[in-house]
Write a protein that holds these residues in place. Structure first.
Motif, PDB file in Angstrom:
ATOM      1  N   ILE A  73       0.820  -1.211   0.000  1.00 34.18           N
ATOM      2  CA  ILE A  73       0.000   0.000   0.000  1.00 34.18           C
ATOM      3  C   ILE A  73       0.860   1.270   0.000  1.00 34.18           C
ATOM      4  O   ILE A  73       0.575   2.229  -0.723  1.00 34.18           O
ATOM      5  CB  ILE A  73      -0.968  -0.048   1.208  1.00 34.18           C
ATOM      6  CG1 ILE A  73      -2.023  -1.120   0.941  1.00 34.18           C
ATOM      7  CG2 ILE A  73      -1.617   1.290   1.506  1.00 34.18           C
ATOM      8  CD1 ILE A  73      -2.797  -0.967  -0.354  1.00 34.18           C
ATOM      9  N   ASP A  85      11.402   3.045   5.086  1.00 35.72           N
ATOM     10  CA  ASP A  85      11.034   1.644   5.307  1.00 35.72           C
ATOM     11  C   ASP A  85      12.318   0.879   5.578  1.00 35.72           C
ATOM     12  O   ASP A  85      13.229   0.898   4.750  1.00 35.72           O
ATOM     13  CB  ASP A  85      10.318   1.072   4.061  1.00 35.72           C
ATOM     14  CG  ASP A  85       9.721  -0.308   4.330  1.00 35.72           C
ATOM     15  OD1 ASP A  85      10.380  -1.130   4.992  1.00 35.72           O
ATOM     16  OD2 ASP A  85       8.591  -0.565   3.876  1.00 35.72           O
ATOM     17  N   GLU A  88      -0.552  -3.971   9.979  1.00 36.44           N
ATOM     18  CA  GLU A  88      -1.798  -3.695  10.716  1.00 36.44           C
ATOM     19  C   GLU A  88      -1.701  -4.174  12.175  1.00 36.44           C
ATOM     20  O   GLU A  88      -2.333  -5.165  12.570  1.00 36.44           O
ATOM     21  CB  GLU A  88      -2.958  -4.387   9.964  1.00 36.44           C
ATOM     22  CG  GLU A  88      -4.347  -4.071  10.450  1.00 36.44           C
ATOM     23  CD  GLU A  88      -4.845  -2.686  10.059  1.00 36.44           C
ATOM     24  OE1 GLU A  88      -4.087  -1.899   9.478  1.00 36.44           O
ATOM     25  OE2 GLU A  88      -6.009  -2.385  10.376  1.00 36.44           O
ATOM     26  N   LYS A  97       1.709   0.832  15.115  1.00 37.02           N
ATOM     27  CA  LYS A  97       1.274   2.087  14.494  1.00 37.02           C
ATOM     28  C   LYS A  97       1.418   3.235  15.499  1.00 37.02           C
ATOM     29  O   LYS A  97       1.914   4.317  15.167  1.00 37.02           O
ATOM     30  CB  LYS A  97      -0.166   1.978  13.980  1.00 37.02           C
ATOM     31  CG  LYS A  97      -0.268   1.114  12.702  1.00 37.02           C
ATOM     32  CD  LYS A  97      -1.641   1.154  12.083  1.00 37.02           C
ATOM     33  CE  LYS A  97      -1.798   0.174  10.911  1.00 37.02           C
ATOM     34  NZ  LYS A  97      -1.248   0.625   9.640  1.00 37.02           N
ATOM     35  N   SER A 133      -6.686  -0.642   7.673  1.00 36.62           N
ATOM     36  CA  SER A 133      -7.910  -1.222   7.104  1.00 36.62           C
ATOM     37  C   SER A 133      -9.010  -1.314   8.141  1.00 36.62           C
ATOM     38  O   SER A 133     -10.183  -1.432   7.783  1.00 36.62           O
ATOM     39  CB  SER A 133      -7.630  -2.635   6.601  1.00 36.62           C
ATOM     40  OG  SER A 133      -6.670  -2.612   5.600  1.00 36.62           O
TER      41      SER A 133
HETATM   42  N1  LIG Z   1      -2.726  -4.888   1.317  1.00 34.40           N
HETATM   43  C1  LIG Z   1      -3.937  -4.348   1.176  1.00 34.40           C
HETATM   44  O1  LIG Z   1      -4.745  -4.802   0.361  1.00 34.40           O
HETATM   45  C2  LIG Z   1      -4.325  -3.153   1.962  1.00 34.40           C
HETATM   46  C3  LIG Z   1      -3.675  -2.801   3.125  1.00 34.40           C
HETATM   47  N2  LIG Z   1      -4.048  -1.670   3.816  1.00 34.40           N
HETATM   48  C4  LIG Z   1      -3.383  -1.279   5.066  1.00 34.40           C
HETATM   49  O2  LIG Z   1      -2.104  -0.734   4.745  1.00 34.40           O
HETATM   50  C5  LIG Z   1      -1.194  -0.997   5.807  1.00 34.40           C
HETATM   51  C6  LIG Z   1       0.039  -1.685   5.221  1.00 34.40           C
HETATM   52  O3  LIG Z   1      -0.358  -2.901   4.639  1.00 34.40           O
HETATM   53  P1  LIG Z   1       0.457  -3.561   3.424  1.00 34.40           P
HETATM   54  O4  LIG Z   1       1.063  -2.523   2.575  1.00 34.40           O
HETATM   55  O5  LIG Z   1      -0.446  -4.551   2.834  1.00 34.40           O
HETATM   56  O6  LIG Z   1       1.601  -4.316   4.222  1.00 34.40           O
HETATM   57  P2  LIG Z   1       3.040  -4.770   3.701  1.00 34.40           P
HETATM   58  O7  LIG Z   1       3.466  -5.859   4.593  1.00 34.40           O
HETATM   59  O8  LIG Z   1       3.021  -5.004   2.242  1.00 34.40           O
HETATM   60  O9  LIG Z   1       3.946  -3.482   3.968  1.00 34.40           O
HETATM   61  C7  LIG Z   1       4.275  -2.997   5.241  1.00 34.40           C
HETATM   62  C8  LIG Z   1       5.634  -2.318   5.128  1.00 34.40           C
HETATM   63  O10 LIG Z   1       5.905  -1.660   6.346  1.00 34.40           O
HETATM   64  C9  LIG Z   1       7.291  -1.785   6.602  1.00 34.40           C
HETATM   65  N3  LIG Z   1       7.513  -1.547   8.013  1.00 34.40           N
HETATM   66  C10 LIG Z   1       7.428  -2.402   9.056  1.00 34.40           C
HETATM   67  N4  LIG Z   1       7.715  -1.758  10.205  1.00 34.40           N
HETATM   68  C11 LIG Z   1       7.988  -0.469   9.880  1.00 34.40           C
HETATM   69  C12 LIG Z   1       8.355   0.692  10.620  1.00 34.40           C
HETATM   70  N5  LIG Z   1       8.469   0.643  11.950  1.00 34.40           N
HETATM   71  N6  LIG Z   1       8.571   1.839   9.949  1.00 34.40           N
HETATM   72  C13 LIG Z   1       8.452   1.897   8.622  1.00 34.40           C
HETATM   73  N7  LIG Z   1       8.117   0.825   7.860  1.00 34.40           N
HETATM   74  C14 LIG Z   1       7.874  -0.335   8.488  1.00 34.40           C
HETATM   75  C15 LIG Z   1       7.622  -3.187   6.129  1.00 34.40           C
HETATM   76  O11 LIG Z   1       9.011  -3.321   5.868  1.00 34.40           O
HETATM   77  C16 LIG Z   1       6.767  -3.292   4.878  1.00 34.40           C
HETATM   78  O12 LIG Z   1       7.495  -2.894   3.722  1.00 34.40           O
HETATM   79  C17 LIG Z   1      -1.945  -1.833   6.833  1.00 34.40           C
HETATM   80  O13 LIG Z   1      -2.420  -1.001   7.832  1.00 34.40           O
HETATM   81  C18 LIG Z   1      -3.107  -2.419   6.018  1.00 34.40           C
HETATM   82  O14 LIG Z   1      -4.251  -2.682   6.800  1.00 34.40           O
HETATM   83  C19 LIG Z   1      -5.009  -0.815   3.319  1.00 34.40           C
HETATM   84  C20 LIG Z   1      -5.655  -1.099   2.150  1.00 34.40           C
HETATM   85  C21 LIG Z   1      -5.427  -2.331   1.427  1.00 34.40           C
END
Ligand SMILES: NC(=O)C1=CN([C@@H]2O[C@H](COP(=O)(O)OP(=O)(O)OC[C@H]3O[C@@H](n4cnc5c(N)ncnc54)[C@H](O)[C@@H]3O)[C@@H](O)[C@H]2O)C=CC1
Ligand SMILES: C[N+](C)(C)CC(=O)CC(=O)[O-]
Length: 491
Positions: free
Chosen positions: A13, A32, A88, A93, A115
């Motif tokens: 995202i 990241d 999430e 967060k 989400s």
């Molecule tokens: N995947 C989906 O379909 C959707 C996800 N979301 C929301 O978006 C958010 C992220 O989800 P995704 O992108 O799917 O997860 P993801 O796992 O693909 O990405 C999360 C990223 O955050 C990074 N990360 C971890 N700890 C961190 C920190 N302390 N500081 C900075 N970066 C850090 C990780 O290295 C990773 O690249 C969640 O809250 C999720 O609920 C919202 C809409 C759709």
């Protein structure tokens, strides 16, 4: 405020948000800790550059600068928008918000992609709760317009309005929820369908592929253009929604749904679904599936655009915003300098304009040149109001030369030169360029007609004067290379 957006968490995202901001002219900073983040975001950006620019019929702003940062404080300092997209988990967060707030501008918006969490949960313990809002997007963030804007009573109205304006300015549709709720609106709907689908697989009623077919061959396509309520209104026949509810409302009490029960997430269920999903889609890599999805989405959204309906209406409104203030938004008589060819089109190649040769297909050149001619007509006063009054131009002859190639997402500009503008006659020469490269030329002879008699007729005195002014100025320019060429003439 700066046009700097910082993305904290550059996964699925965060990468989509980076592309959305960057391609809409913002400078984007990424924080990241994942060493693969730069590669992953690069791949998402490649996909976005292929799909997003051509979704609009007007060029997007010049792409911003993208930088990657090891230091969160450095990444957020001076940013107007900070988008948190870490996994999430509520404590994670909240920890990240504390780190952001220690270094960011107090006026910056901090949007969370969560989400499911409510803004009041995210805000708990924050240094300044008013700065944190939920901005929940949909994947792919760079193409889908909706973003759920969820606020708490602690968010100042000014910040909420600024958040909504910023999202609108990057082509999104902020759906501001009336009050906060777990999982917002759209995810509650999705979760309901997801729970039913899990039961259907677990109970061996249907496979993942069969369930996907039930959606994509039927109500999924319907939902893409009318949603749930408008679709069911039609399903009620002439008596509409009241009849629909009288007929199907009682069904809610029948055993039609398992929505209240949640299937247990056992290893067996996970294996069953993952194995079926591999069998269904494992032949493609995730990036290939993303490109297939994007191509389909762009085609569908551009079809809605042509109807000015649903998401297409939003896209047209965004085109209007992009046009205003640019040379393409000028009205007749506002072009002060007519000494040079006039810019009549500036846009990118949409995905659905490309063909089996991997480049812009031939009939789209005519579409682009026709749009340039339409725009030129508008500039001399033959606009929609004039056409409604009964006068217009018909094209009598066209000649297109293909000189170089254009690929999906490539930006091009058309400059229009008047070779003759006299009485009923309008002879235009369009040059299509991508940067310094000449891509194609289009030479078109148009005649003014009466839409009543369908015969040639003189244009209004205002149009004649505007056309002659430009034609006289352009007559001082050397004849463009290729003007008057005939088919088969040696180059
Ligand atoms: N995947 C989906 O379909 C959707 C996800 N979301 C929301 O978006 C958010 C992220 O989800 P995704 O992108 O799917 O997860 P993801 O796992 O693909 O990405 C999360 C990223 O955050 C990074 N990360 C971890 N700890 C961190 C920190 N302390 N500081 C900075 N970066 C850090 C990780 O290295 C990773 O690249 C969640 O809250 C999720 O609920 C919202 C809409 C759709
Ligand atoms: C599965 N999900 C809850 C992470 C989905 C979303 O939040 C939105 C989407 O893009 O489907």
């Amino acid at each position: 405020m700066s046009k700097i957006a910082t993305i904290v968490g550059g996964g699925v995202i965060g990468g989509g948000w980076a592309a959305r901001f960057l391609l809409n002219g913002w400078d984007v900073r990424i924080f990241d800790p994942d060493p693969q983040a730069e590669r992953k975001i690069g791949e998402v950006l490649d996909n976005a550059r292929r799909a997003l620019p051509g979704l609009t019929d007007v060029a997007l702003p010049t792409e911003g600068a993208l930088t990657f940062h090891d230091d969160l404080a450095e990444a957020v300092a001076g940013a107007a928008w900070i988008q948190e997209s870490v996994p999430e988990q509520l404590p994670l967060k909240q920890k990240v918000f504390a780190q952001i707030q220690a270094a960011c501008d107090p006026g910056a918006v901090i949007g969370s992609s969560t989400s499911g969490f409510k803004p009041s949960e995210l805000q708990a313990g924050a240094a300044w709760v008013g700065q944190i809002v939920v901005t929940h997007p949909f994947n792919p963030v760079y193409l889908l317009p909706v973003v759920e804007l969820v606020t708490s009573p602690d968010n100042p109205a000014e910040l909420v309005a600024r958040a909504a304006d910023t999202l609108t300015s990057i082509g999104m549709y902020p759906l501001h929820l009336k009050k906060e709720i777990d999982a917002h609106v759209a995810d509650r709907l999705l979760e309901a369908v997801w729970r039913e689908a899990l039961w259907l697989v677990k109970d061996e009623i249907a496979t993942t592929e069969e369930i996907d077919n039930a959606i994509r061959y039927g109500f999924g396509i319907r939902w893409a253009q009318m949603g749930l309520f408008e679709t069911y209104r039609i399903a009620g026949g002439e008596a509409g929604m009241r009849h629909f509810m009288a007929q199907f409302g009682p069904a809610l009490k029948w055993p039609w749904t398992k929505l209240m029960d949640v299937p247990e997430f056992t290893e067996d269920l996970v294996d069953l679904i993952a194995d079926q999903s591999d069998a269904q889609s494992g032949a493609y890599s995730i990036r290939e599936l993303e490109r297939i999805r994007d191509t389909n989405l762009v085609g569908m959204m551009r079809a809605l655009k042509a109807q000015n309906w649903g998401a297409g209406e939003l896209l047209n409104a965004q085109d209007g915003r992009l046009k205003s203030g640019s040379v393409l938004g000028a009205r007749a008589g506002e072009i002060a300098d007519v000494s040079q060819p006039i810019v009549t089109l500036r846009r990118a190649v949409p995905l659905d304009w490309t063909d089996y040769n991997g480049h812009m297909t031939e009939f789209r050149y005519l579409e682009a040149f026709a749009s340039a001619s339409d725009r030129f007509m508008e500039l001399v006063g033959a606009d929609a109001d004039y056409i409604a009054s009964g006068g217009s131009y018909f094209t009598a002859e066209s000649h297109i030369r293909h000189i170089d190639e254009l690929h999906a997402g490539a930006l091009f500009t058309i400059h229009t030169r008047v070779l003759l503008g006299q009485g009923k006659k309008m002879h235009l020469f369009h040059e299509m360029r991508a940067g310094d490269r000449l891509i194609a030329t289009g030479e078109h002879f148009l005649l003014h007609v009466s839409l009543e008699s369908r015969r040639p007729s003189d244009p209004s005195a205002e149009i004649q004067a505007a056309l002659e002014r430009i034609a006289t100025a352009h007559a001082a320019l050397p004849l463009p290379e290729g003007a008057g060429r005939f088919v088969g003439q040696p180059r």
